[in-house]
Scaffold this active site. Structure first.
Site, PDB file in Angstrom:
ATOM      1  N   GLY A 186       0.784  -1.221   0.000  1.00 25.40           N
ATOM      2  CA  GLY A 186       0.000   0.000   0.000  1.00 25.40           C
ATOM      3  C   GLY A 186       0.820   1.276   0.000  1.00 25.40           C
ATOM      4  N   LYS A 187       2.147   1.190   0.023  1.00 28.99           N
ATOM      5  CA  LYS A 187       2.981   2.392   0.050  1.00 28.99           C
ATOM      6  C   LYS A 187       2.962   3.104  -1.311  1.00 28.99           C
ATOM      7  CE  LYS A 187       4.521   1.445   4.233  1.00 28.99           C
ATOM      8  NZ  LYS A 187       4.084   2.223   5.419  1.00 28.99           N
TER       9      LYS A 187
END
Length: 370
Positions: A186-187
């Site tokens: 999710g970065k």
């Protein structure tokens, strides 16, 4: 009903699907899956992007910080200054190294470690300062480095949320003595599994981390240190190499969404909008809107089909994991206040500006309900 996800990773990856498929096939065909040419290629590319001499790929962001601390010889009896308001991984890295995390409250505007409070927390046992570039905004590294220089301390950046963020024109990950990155899916720059890296200009530190990540060995069966198994694998490195050239473009899109949110919300007295410090480039891994009626707002948005998250509902000192530290409720009031009022709105490189408008108007609609 509309549905706006917090983060649609399937859509993010779809933008580069063909190149990801090629990377997968290339690694599979190579027959080499650990510490090979894909890792080396990504390490070189990411080091160049950040503007440092060394990038060392490791298993995840927590281990990146942990291995930096180990490489510096920080351990039992030592203290490390950490933010009171951060994801627990920052604290865990210090604890795993055998040292003690010493929490310091944030600047109430940026939510990052407040340099004005650091010196009050220093003792003869302090060995390092560990600022977090929280939500994607750089910490105030210049005054933090000045404190470190005066007291002969190491500055380790937690850059897990700050891929591509800049402070006074310089990239996060190049500002301190070393930095730890996470490439959790999710970065802003995310792998398709766990992955991390250490960046530094310190030749000795880089060599130590390369050894520590691989059982304390740089040559097979020759172990010079008590090491760990924390290696960035070939497949994740290949995927990251595909995505890295898109990072600047993706960050600009996040910034456009954040700008629109802030433009709308700054007119509303019931909300606290994020503050961006001068000479800082925020990459908006998270858009942290604050509202005293946060839980009701989150429930309202869910009914409208809008997914939100809370980063983070429990400061580390209030977690069960750190109950042994003995911090009472109210020990770090700013961290607790942020935890009770923060709501993360949808933001991603594939979210449309129209959807951002829908989210913003839904928030305004909630405020009108009284």
């Amino acid at each position: 009903m509309i549905r706006i996800p917090y983060l649609d990773l399937k859509a993010v990856n779809a933008e580069v699907q063909a190149k990801l498929d090629q990377a997968y096939a290339r690694v599979l065909d190579s027959g080499w899956f650990i510490l090979g040419r894909e890792v080396r290629a990504f390490e070189e590319a990411f080091a160049a992007y950040v503007g440092v001499k060394h990038c060392v790929g490791v298993g995840n962001g927590l281990e990146a910080l942990h291995l930096i601390l180990r490489a510096y010889g920080i351990g039992a009896g030592d203290e490390v200054i950490v933010p009171s308001n951060t994801y627990i991984a920052t604290w865990l890295a210090v604890t795993y190294a055998g040292a003690r995390p010493i929490p310091v409250e944030p600047d109430p505007r940026t939510y990052n470690l407040d340099p004005a409070r650091i010196e009050m927390a220093l003792t003869e046992r302090t060995r390092a300062l560990l600022p977090v570039h929280l939500y994607g905004q750089p910490a105030a590294v210049e005054p933090i480095m000045a404190i470190a220089d005066r007291h002969d301390l190491v500055v380790i950046e937690d850059a897990a949320q700050a891929h591509g963020a800049r402070y006074q024109g310089h990239m996060c990950g190049s500002l301190g003595h070393a930095a730890g990155f996470s490439f959790y899916p999710g970065k802003n720059l995310g792998a398709l599994g766990d992955a991390g890296a250490v960046t530094t200009n310190d030749d000795v530190l880089a060599e130590a981390v390369r050894s520590l990540r691989n059982y304390g060995s740089q040559k097979k069966y020759e172990n010079e240190r008590l090491g760990f198994n924390s290696r960035l694998d070939e497949l994740q490195a290949a995927f990251l190499s595909v995505k890295l050239p898109y990072l600047e473009q993706w960050n600009r899109h996040r910034q456009a969404i954040a700008d629109r949110y802030t433009e709308i919300f700054s007119k509303e007295p019931g909300l606290i909008v994020p503050y961006v410090a001068e000479r800082s480039s925020h990459v908006w891994h998270i858009y942290p809107l604050r509202c005293t009626r946060r839980d009701a707002l989150q429930a309202y948005l869910a009914r409208e089909g809008i997914e939100t998250l809370i980063h983070y509902p429990h400061p580390p000192h209030r977690s069960e994991a750190y109950a042994f530290s003995g911090y009472p409720e109210g020990a770090f009031p700013l961290a607790e206040e942020i935890a009770e009022t923060e709501l993360s709105l949808p933001i991603s490189p594939v979210m449309s500006l129209n959807d951002a408008e829908v989210v913003a108007q839904a928030v305004i609609g909630f405020l009108k309900t009284g």
